[in-house]
Write an enzyme that holds these catalytic residues in place. Structure first.
Site, short mmCIF file in Angstrom:
data_model
loop_
_atom_site.label_atom_id
_atom_site.label_comp_id
_atom_site.label_asym_id
_atom_site.label_seq_id
_atom_site.Cartn_x
_atom_site.Cartn_y
_atom_site.Cartn_z
N GLN A 115 0.82 -1.22 0.00
CA GLN A 115 0.00 0.00 0.00
C GLN A 115 0.86 1.27 0.00
O GLN A 115 0.47 2.28 -0.57
CB GLN A 115 -0.91 -0.03 1.24
CG GLN A 115 -2.13 0.86 1.14
CD GLN A 115 -3.28 0.22 0.37
OE1 GLN A 115 -3.56 -0.94 0.55
NE2 GLN A 115 -3.92 1.00 -0.49
N LYS A 130 -2.62 -1.22 6.61
CA LYS A 130 -3.63 -2.26 6.36
C LYS A 130 -4.05 -2.82 7.71
O LYS A 130 -3.27 -2.79 8.67
CB LYS A 130 -3.04 -3.39 5.51
CG LYS A 130 -4.09 -4.19 4.77
CD LYS A 130 -4.52 -3.50 3.50
CE LYS A 130 -5.65 -4.20 2.80
NZ LYS A 130 -5.84 -3.65 1.45
N GLY A 169 -12.41 -0.43 3.01
CA GLY A 169 -12.76 -1.85 2.83
C GLY A 169 -11.66 -2.65 2.14
O GLY A 169 -10.68 -2.11 1.64
N ASP A 170 -11.83 -3.94 2.15
CA ASP A 170 -11.00 -4.89 1.40
C ASP A 170 -11.82 -6.19 1.41
O ASP A 170 -13.05 -6.14 1.59
CB ASP A 170 -9.62 -5.07 2.06
CG ASP A 170 -8.62 -5.80 1.16
OD1 ASP A 170 -8.07 -5.17 0.25
OD2 ASP A 170 -8.41 -7.02 1.34
N SER A 385 -10.61 6.76 -2.71
CA SER A 385 -10.69 7.01 -1.26
C SER A 385 -10.05 8.36 -0.93
O SER A 385 -10.56 9.11 -0.09
CB SER A 385 -9.96 5.91 -0.48
OG SER A 385 -10.74 4.76 -0.36
P1 NDP Z 1 -14.59 -9.02 -1.92
O1 NDP Z 1 -14.68 -9.52 -0.54
O2 NDP Z 1 -15.63 -8.10 -2.44
O3 NDP Z 1 -14.48 -10.24 -2.94
C1 NDP Z 1 -13.45 -11.17 -2.81
C2 NDP Z 1 -13.59 -12.22 -3.90
O4 NDP Z 1 -12.44 -13.02 -3.90
C3 NDP Z 1 -14.76 -13.16 -3.67
O5 NDP Z 1 -15.21 -13.62 -4.91
C4 NDP Z 1 -14.12 -14.29 -2.87
O6 NDP Z 1 -14.79 -15.51 -2.94
C5 NDP Z 1 -12.78 -14.38 -3.53
N1 NDP Z 1 -11.78 -14.90 -2.57
C6 NDP Z 1 -11.42 -14.35 -1.40
N2 NDP Z 1 -10.53 -15.11 -0.76
C7 NDP Z 1 -10.33 -16.16 -1.55
C8 NDP Z 1 -9.52 -17.30 -1.44
N3 NDP Z 1 -8.73 -17.51 -0.36
N4 NDP Z 1 -9.55 -18.20 -2.46
C9 NDP Z 1 -10.34 -17.98 -3.54
N5 NDP Z 1 -11.15 -16.91 -3.70
C10 NDP Z 1 -11.13 -16.03 -2.71
O7 NDP Z 1 -13.14 -8.34 -2.03
P2 NDP Z 1 -12.60 -7.27 -3.08
O8 NDP Z 1 -13.19 -7.49 -4.42
O9 NDP Z 1 -12.71 -5.94 -2.45
O10 NDP Z 1 -11.05 -7.62 -3.10
C11 NDP Z 1 -10.49 -8.55 -4.03
C12 NDP Z 1 -8.99 -8.30 -4.14
O11 NDP Z 1 -8.76 -6.96 -4.58
C13 NDP Z 1 -8.20 -8.45 -2.84
O12 NDP Z 1 -6.91 -8.93 -3.16
C14 NDP Z 1 -8.09 -7.01 -2.35
O13 NDP Z 1 -6.98 -6.84 -1.49
C15 NDP Z 1 -7.89 -6.29 -3.68
N6 NDP Z 1 -8.20 -4.86 -3.69
C16 NDP Z 1 -9.42 -4.39 -3.28
C17 NDP Z 1 -9.68 -3.04 -3.32
C18 NDP Z 1 -11.01 -2.48 -2.95
O14 NDP Z 1 -11.19 -1.27 -3.08
N7 NDP Z 1 -11.98 -3.27 -2.53
C19 NDP Z 1 -8.67 -2.07 -3.77
C20 NDP Z 1 -7.47 -2.69 -4.29
C21 NDP Z 1 -7.26 -4.03 -4.23
P3 NDP Z 1 -15.68 -16.02 -1.70
O15 NDP Z 1 -16.97 -15.28 -1.82
O16 NDP Z 1 -15.79 -17.48 -1.89
O17 NDP Z 1 -14.91 -15.66 -0.46
O1 2IT Z 2 -5.90 -2.65 -1.37
C1 2IT Z 2 -6.43 -1.52 -1.45
O2 2IT Z 2 -5.89 -0.59 -2.07
C2 2IT Z 2 -7.72 -1.31 -0.79
N1 2IT Z 2 -8.28 -2.25 -0.24
C3 2IT Z 2 -8.36 0.06 -0.77
C4 2IT Z 2 -7.77 0.89 0.33
C5 2IT Z 2 -8.45 2.21 0.58
O3 2IT Z 2 -8.02 2.86 1.53
O4 2IT Z 2 -9.36 2.60 -0.16
#
Ligand code: NDP
Ligand code: 2IT
Length: 453
Positions: A115, A130, A169-170, A385
């Site tokens: 990050q 984080k 969120g994450d 954000s």
């Molecule tokens: P969500 O919780 O909305 O969705 C996560 C997705 O990934 C679900 O489909 C979930 O499936 C799947 N998943 C999670 N863990 C596992 C695992 N161990 N094995 C297989 N599938 C898995 O999360 P986000 O979409 O917010 O985040 C997804 C990725 O993007 C993460 O790496 C996060 O760090 C990254 N990210 C998110 C940001 C954000 O703004 N939200 C910003 C930048 C990066 P299931 O429903 O079965 O758990």
């Molecule tokens: O991995 C990421 O960049 C995030 N989950 C978003 C972090 C944020 O502060 O919006």
């Protein structure tokens, strides 16, 4: 693959490993940065004299705490909560919270470390952090999630503020959780401030923040395609995940006339031979965001979709041009990369954080697959954000078009920074090198300006 300054890198990694044993994800993310920055530091002694890299890999602060809560049967449960406040060199600590049973210190340190550089690339004044907990929201009622969030914030509130640390969120933390967390913060501090981002629009959120990571990922890939004199039209794209990032990446790619072939969750993947439609996407969003169901239900509903249980999307049965992993760390390994290369992949963009293993990244690069690392590709979420924080500080809300325009500008700028630091004399771009160096130089210079703190 031979790498420059190998002995210096190994010596550095040995020390970091000795100090952080058993933190494999953290060490993996540090190694990537070390491999890129140590050869640069060797040529720029100012960073060596300031001992910058050793300072950077040490979090400014790690907070670890007990989170007790009462479940629906009246039993007292206990989880472990964390906040890793990694770097405040260029702004207050900023980064998401993850609720997932796999959460541990190594995972949160790798995410906090990534990050720092990601936030630097956004050009906004944001430090790196984080946090999260090993709490599993799956199968929990809304009331249980609320109880957990309240207990989590009862400790976290004393470590954060709009000037100090601004979580978001994450995985496992979306609009619902941010609401409960915000409510408890407000109650404890008697203060309505922008201490969290990803808030609902009605109470201080920003338009486009929900879409921003997915859209931003696609905007980055548009720039990558443009540089290769191509575009999204007709491109066959494999995506993993079905959460926030995947959903809005898919929405944008469909708009740009790309063909989405796969989506997945931790139980398996769904394949759409002719590509997912907006109807499929609408159903998936409802399923995942409201009913909290499984992607397998998509194949129950639509006969044209096929479900493959316990298989990753990377086993898809057809040719593919682009891959965008949007689920979790190390979900795509060397064997998967090999399969995808045989299926014709030419572009990879990490929508998730570190979804490709080190060996997979090296293989893609060796085979000249253009590879965009997460810290550049998925920076749109934290960038929006930052824009939410700016609106909160001004006590106003910008219209959708204004936020989207700023997000697009930021993503183009991140791509340009990658090209600036990553393009060689033959015009080939190493996006991993570009993203890491651009982020590193900015943070390192700020650290030097501020002295040994
Ligand atoms: P969500 O919780 O909305 O969705 C996560 C997705 O990934 C679900 O489909 C979930 O499936 C799947 N998943 C999670 N863990 C596992 C695992 N161990 N094995 C297989 N599938 C898995 O999360 P986000 O979409 O917010 O985040 C997804 C990725 O993007 C993460 O790496 C996060 O760090 C990254 N990210 C998110 C940001 C954000 O703004 N939200 C910003 C930048 C990066 P299931 O429903 O079965 O758990
Ligand atoms: O991995 C990421 O960049 C995030 N989950 C978003 C972090 C944020 O502060 O919006």
């Amino acid at each position: 693959m031979s790498i420059p300054c190998e002995s210096e890198i190994n010596a550095f990694m040995e020390e970091v490993e000795a100090k952080n044993p058993n933190e494999s994800e953290f060490l993996q993310s540090v190694r990537e940065v070390a491999e890129i920055t140590i050869p640069y530091i060797e040529k720029h002694p100012v960073y060596k004299e300031a001992n910058i890299l050793y300072r950077m890999v040490e979090p400014e602060r790690v907070i670890m705490f007990r989170v007790p809560w009462v479940d629906r049967t009246g039993r007292i449960q206990v989880n472990r909560g964390y906040r890793v406040q990694f770097s405040s060199a260029i702004g207050p600590y900023k980064g998401g919270l993850r609720f997932h049973p796999s959460v541990n210190l190594s995972i949160l340190k790798f995410l906090g470390f990534e990050q720092i550089f990601k936030n630097a690339l956004t050009t906004l004044p944001l430090g790196g952090a984080k946090g999260g907990a090993d709490f599993d929201p799956k199968g929990k009622s809304d009331r249980e999630v609320m109880k957990f969030c309240q207990s989590f914030m009862t400790e976290l509130h004393r470590h954060i503020s709009k000037y100090t640390d601004i979580p978001a969120g994450d995985i496992g933390v979306g609009k619902r959780e941010i609401g409960y967390l915000f409510g408890q913060y407000k109650r404890m501090e008697n203060e309505f401030t922008g201490v969290l981002t990803g808030k609902d629009l009605n109470w201080g959120g920003s338009l486009i923040r929900p879409e921003a990571t997915g859209y931003g990922t696609v905007y980055f890939m548009v720039e990558m395609l443009k540089k290769a004199k191509e575009d999204f039209e007709g491109k066959r794209v494999a995506i993993s995940g079905s959460g926030n990032v995947a959903q809005f990446a898919i929405e944008k790619i469909i708009e740009l006339k790309g063909k989405i072939l796969t989506v997945s969750d931790s139980s398996g993947y769904v394949y759409a031979k002719d590509g997912f439609t907006t109807d499929h996407l609408k159903f998936m969003m409802e399923l995942k965001n409201k009913e909290r169901g499984r992607v397998s239900e998509m194949a129950d509903k639509f006969s044209e979709l096929e479900y493959f249980e316990n298989e990753p999307a990377w086993n898809l049965p057809c040719e593919v041009d682009m891959v965008i992993p949007c689920a979790t760390q190390n979900e795509l390994d060397e064997q998967h990369a090999q399969n995808l290369i045989e299926k014709g992949v030419r572009f990879v963009g990490e929508g998730a954080n570190m979804p490709c293993t080190t060996d997979a990244v090296h293989l893609f690069q060796e085979k000249k697959v253009l590879f965009g690392p997460g810290k550049a590709v998925n920076a749109g979420g934290v960038a929006a954000s930052g824009l939410e924080m700016a609106q909160n500080a001004l006590q106003l809300s910008w219209e959708r078009g204004k936020v989207e325009e700023k997000l697009l500008f930021i993503m183009k700028n991140i791509h340009a920074q990658c090209v600036h630091y990553g393009e060689d004399k033959h015009g080939e771009i190493d996006y991993v090198k570009g993203a890491n160096l651009a982020g590193f130089v900015k943070v390192a210079n700020a650290m030097i300006d501020q002295g040994a703190v």
